[in-house]
Scaffold this motif. Sequence first.
Motif, PDB file in Angstrom:
ATOM      1  N   VAL A   7      -9.380  69.597 -18.044  1.00 34.01           N
ATOM      2  CA  VAL A   7      -9.780  70.197 -16.728  1.00 34.01           C
ATOM      3  C   VAL A   7     -11.102  69.485 -16.307  1.00 34.01           C
ATOM      4  N   ALA A   8     -12.015  69.406 -17.238  1.00 30.45           N
ATOM      5  CA  ALA A   8     -13.313  68.649 -16.859  1.00 30.45           C
ATOM      6  C   ALA A   8     -13.428  67.242 -16.642  1.00 30.45           C
ATOM      7  N   GLY A   9     -12.267  66.554 -17.193  1.00 31.26           N
ATOM      8  CA  GLY A   9     -12.161  65.081 -16.855  1.00 31.26           C
ATOM      9  C   GLY A   9     -11.452  64.718 -15.581  1.00 31.26           C
ATOM     10  N   LEU A  10     -10.354  65.529 -15.451  1.00 29.29           N
ATOM     11  CA  LEU A  10      -9.713  65.269 -14.211  1.00 29.29           C
ATOM     12  C   LEU A  10     -10.736  65.794 -12.942  1.00 29.29           C
ATOM     13  N   LEU A  11     -11.148  66.744 -13.006  1.00 31.08           N
ATOM     14  CA  LEU A  11     -11.963  67.346 -11.973  1.00 31.08           C
ATOM     15  C   LEU A  11     -13.345  66.250 -11.873  1.00 31.08           C
ATOM     16  N   SER A  12     -13.756  65.595 -12.793  1.00 29.95           N
ATOM     17  CA  SER A  12     -14.714  64.450 -12.743  1.00 29.95           C
ATOM     18  C   SER A  12     -14.404  63.482 -11.935  1.00 29.95           C
ATOM     19  N   ALA A  13     -12.802  62.964 -12.104  1.00 33.57           N
ATOM     20  CA  ALA A  13     -12.333  61.642 -12.008  1.00 33.57           C
ATOM     21  C   ALA A  13     -12.360  62.213 -10.195  1.00 33.57           C
ATOM     22  N   ALA A  14     -11.968  63.406  -9.804  1.00 32.89           N
ATOM     23  CA  ALA A  14     -11.457  63.558  -8.559  1.00 32.89           C
ATOM     24  C   ALA A  14     -12.855  63.453  -7.601  1.00 32.89           C
ATOM     25  N   ALA A  15     -14.029  64.057  -8.488  1.00 31.95           N
ATOM     26  CA  ALA A  15     -15.365  63.899  -7.820  1.00 31.95           C
ATOM     27  C   ALA A  15     -15.589  62.535  -7.448  1.00 31.95           C
ATOM     28  N   LEU A  16     -15.754  61.663  -8.565  1.00 30.14           N
ATOM     29  CA  LEU A  16     -15.918  60.387  -8.629  1.00 30.14           C
ATOM     30  C   LEU A  16     -15.271  59.377  -7.766  1.00 30.14           C
ATOM     31  N   LEU A  53     -12.773  70.023  -3.847  1.00 23.58           N
ATOM     32  CA  LEU A  53     -12.603  68.882  -4.264  1.00 23.58           C
ATOM     33  C   LEU A  53     -11.293  67.907  -3.945  1.00 23.58           C
ATOM     34  N   LEU A  54     -10.360  68.979  -4.180  1.00 27.85           N
ATOM     35  CA  LEU A  54      -8.797  68.620  -3.930  1.00 27.85           C
ATOM     36  C   LEU A  54      -8.314  69.516  -2.896  1.00 27.85           C
ATOM     37  N   PRO A  55      -8.262  69.528  -1.799  1.00 25.25           N
ATOM     38  CA  PRO A  55      -7.793  70.187  -0.521  1.00 25.25           C
ATOM     39  C   PRO A  55      -6.412  70.646  -0.806  1.00 25.25           C
ATOM     40  N   GLY A  56      -5.868  71.744  -0.808  1.00 26.33           N
ATOM     41  CA  GLY A  56      -4.501  72.377  -1.042  1.00 26.33           C
ATOM     42  C   GLY A  56      -4.088  72.320  -2.277  1.00 26.33           C
ATOM     43  N   PHE A  57      -5.001  72.603  -3.449  1.00 31.67           N
ATOM     44  CA  PHE A  57      -4.896  72.787  -4.590  1.00 31.67           C
ATOM     45  C   PHE A  57      -4.092  73.948  -4.713  1.00 31.67           C
ATOM     46  N   SER A  58      -4.804  75.069  -4.121  1.00 36.80           N
ATOM     47  CA  SER A  58      -4.129  76.288  -4.364  1.00 36.80           C
ATOM     48  C   SER A  58      -2.651  76.702  -3.865  1.00 36.80           C
ATOM     49  N   PHE A  63      -1.774  81.906 -13.585  1.00 34.46           N
ATOM     50  CA  PHE A  63      -0.754  80.952 -13.911  1.00 34.46           C
ATOM     51  C   PHE A  63      -0.614  80.850 -15.190  1.00 34.46           C
ATOM     52  N   LEU A  64       0.167  79.793 -15.738  1.00 39.33           N
ATOM     53  CA  LEU A  64       0.080  79.629 -17.430  1.00 39.33           C
ATOM     54  C   LEU A  64      -0.730  78.261 -17.289  1.00 39.33           C
ATOM     55  N   ARG A  65      -1.477  78.178 -18.411  1.00 36.52           N
ATOM     56  CA  ARG A  65      -2.481  76.995 -18.609  1.00 36.52           C
ATOM     57  C   ARG A  65      -1.659  75.642 -18.207  1.00 36.52           C
ATOM     58  N   PRO A  66      -0.633  75.162 -19.019  1.00 34.12           N
ATOM     59  CA  PRO A  66       0.192  73.710 -18.866  1.00 34.12           C
ATOM     60  C   PRO A  66       0.424  73.617 -17.313  1.00 34.12           C
ATOM     61  N   THR A  67       0.915  74.719 -16.683  1.00 33.04           N
ATOM     62  CA  THR A  67       1.134  74.465 -15.124  1.00 33.04           C
ATOM     63  C   THR A  67      -0.019  74.304 -14.431  1.00 33.04           C
ATOM     64  N   PHE A  68      -1.120  74.952 -14.455  1.00 32.64           N
ATOM     65  CA  PHE A  68      -2.261  74.496 -14.037  1.00 32.64           C
ATOM     66  C   PHE A  68      -2.952  73.137 -14.253  1.00 32.64           C
ATOM     67  N   GLU A  69      -2.703  72.527 -15.491  1.00 31.08           N
ATOM     68  CA  GLU A  69      -3.331  71.389 -15.740  1.00 31.08           C
ATOM     69  C   GLU A  69      -2.255  70.387 -15.205  1.00 31.08           C
ATOM     70  N   TRP A  70      -0.797  70.454 -15.157  1.00 33.89           N
ATOM     71  CA  TRP A  70      -0.025  69.329 -14.790  1.00 33.89           C
ATOM     72  C   TRP A  70      -0.208  69.326 -13.122  1.00 33.89           C
ATOM     73  N   LEU A 120      -2.916  70.030 -11.428  1.00 34.03           N
ATOM     74  CA  LEU A 120      -4.064  69.388 -11.233  1.00 34.03           C
ATOM     75  C   LEU A 120      -4.017  67.823 -11.773  1.00 34.03           C
ATOM     76  N   ARG A 121      -3.399  67.393 -12.714  1.00 35.69           N
ATOM     77  CA  ARG A 121      -3.003  66.149 -13.033  1.00 35.69           C
ATOM     78  C   ARG A 121      -2.517  65.442 -11.875  1.00 35.69           C
ATOM     79  N   ARG A 122      -1.404  65.897 -11.586  1.00 36.23           N
ATOM     80  CA  ARG A 122      -0.727  65.366 -10.664  1.00 36.23           C
ATOM     81  C   ARG A 122      -1.599  65.048  -9.166  1.00 36.23           C
ATOM     82  N   ARG A 123      -2.275  65.934  -8.682  1.00 30.36           N
ATOM     83  CA  ARG A 123      -2.853  65.755  -7.791  1.00 30.36           C
ATOM     84  C   ARG A 123      -4.146  64.505  -7.838  1.00 30.36           C
ATOM     85  N   VAL A 124      -4.777  64.699  -9.324  1.00 26.20           N
ATOM     86  CA  VAL A 124      -5.935  63.711  -9.198  1.00 26.20           C
ATOM     87  C   VAL A 124      -5.189  62.375  -9.575  1.00 26.20           C
TER      88      VAL A 124
END
Length: 460
Positions: A13-22, A67-72, A110-117, A119-123
């Motif tokens: 989570v922290a790495g993906l969101l950092s990448a989106a920010a950067l 950071l990632l509009p439309g994530f919700s 959500f289930l954590r793997p769904t959330f991370e997936w 997020l990963r796809r978006r980033v």
Amino acid sequence: MSLSHAVVLGASVAGLLSAAALSKNFATVTIVERDQLPDAAVTRRGVPQGNQVHQLMPAGLTRIDELLPGFSAALLEQGCERYEIDRDVAVLYPRGWAARVAGGMEVIGFLRPTFEWVLRRRVLALPNVRTVHGIATGLLAGTDGTTITGAKVTGVDGGKLDADLVVDATGRGSKAPNWLSELGYTPPAEQLVRPYLGYTTMVVRFPEGALPEGFRGIAATPNPAHLKGGAILPCGNGQHVVAAMGMSKNYPPAGYPELLDYLDEAPSPLLGRAVRAAELIVEPDTYRMPGNQRRLWEQLDRRPEGFVVIGDAVAAFNPIYGQGMTIAAIGASVLAQVVASADGSVTGIAEKFAAELAPWTDYAFAMAANTDSFFPGAEFVNYTPPDPEAVAGEAFAVAAATTDPAVAQAMRRAAYYMDPSGMQSPVVQQAIAEWASTGRQPDPSLTDPNQPPAAIHDVG
Ligand SMILES: Cc1cc2nc3c(=O)[nH]c(=O)nc-3n(C[C@H](O)[C@H](O)[C@H](O)COP(=O)(O)OP(=O)(O)OC[C@H]3O[C@@H](n4cnc5c(N)ncnc54)[C@H](O)[C@@H]3O)c2cc1C
């Protein structure tokens, strides 16, 4: 754009969101991850907590949507479930059920793997973000050692990646303190508050009527007088995640029937009763951890340019308070602002980022560590637990929150939005003072662990 290449270590989570920010200010962002990243919502080795219940606070969800509009919306497309914590979840505090409030404190289950997936796809869909499979083993510095110029990475060509900025998001096991020592820097001081806790989480489907009428979840988590607890929360697609939680080494069992007995000992018997009626969808999985760990990166006397630390690598909290992903999201949001104001140069980013993240980390860490310090057998390293007398007033706030919707909402805003300002409002302060001066106790109808309150207060 003169910021050329950022390297982010860790693709959780922290790495993906950092990448989106950067990605907004760097030409290219490379994420280094030791796991082969699956293109599916499944748990993976590098995130062993992946099967455990994860709830994201509104403060975190808001930052991610910025950071990632439309994530919700993307989460909801996967069947994840929107609900209001204050209204839809029966929350049992040590002094009684929290007053039920409708007022828009929305979250998504959500289930954590769904959330991370999701997020990963978006980033990874961002055009200037890529991942490489490799293990980060250290930092590279320029000849005078004052600037980080890249990371040592096993598994990539040449064993290294050059970068203008390196972000460590490798989680609570981060080796960054050692990496800095190797370059001649003093590593950050570390604080530990260890109440020794365990989780067992499973996924179930409830038949109609198994949960108390009108509720979509129950939270009766452990407290110092009641070391076993648990929570039932919606996780989407008509399913619920059930977590048994134990403090002070009262670890929940892994086996299914034993787990039901354990849940019977939670502060509310409703947990065990509801789960007995449920259909098991995903087998229980366990996780144990000592507790809270914080590294004081903001207090370094001397630090290299071009290197920042984020997420659990800075502070990993007792997860019962549900803060980790939100602090990661706040960190990414702070990083985006600091980099945007850096005027195309990395000079000063490291110091400024650490300083601006620190108040958020302080707040979350104090909340978790101070609460945990009252559990029997809690251990402390480099941390002074609060004086029980100094925090005695908080018990009256918890008592008032059973009855006074303004206090209940202010308390939960302080927790879920990390915004304590409501607790200082004259109305809330006066209510708490009245409870304290009169020694008022919650109405017995609000303390019956078998019966959460039906009434919903609308505070607008
Ligand atoms: C039982 C449990 C329940 C939790 N529940 C909640 C909750 O309800 N709400 C909440 O907000 N938070 C919760 N958390 C915390 C949450 O899981 C973390 O805060 C969140 O995952 C952010 O962590 P992170 O990205 O910093 O690190 P991690 O999630 O630990 O990820 C680190 C990543 O770095 C990779 N990595 C590690 N070392 C290297 C290396 N050398 N090279 C390359 N890659 C590397 C790993 O493979 C992994 O992908 C919970 C935690 C636990 C343990």
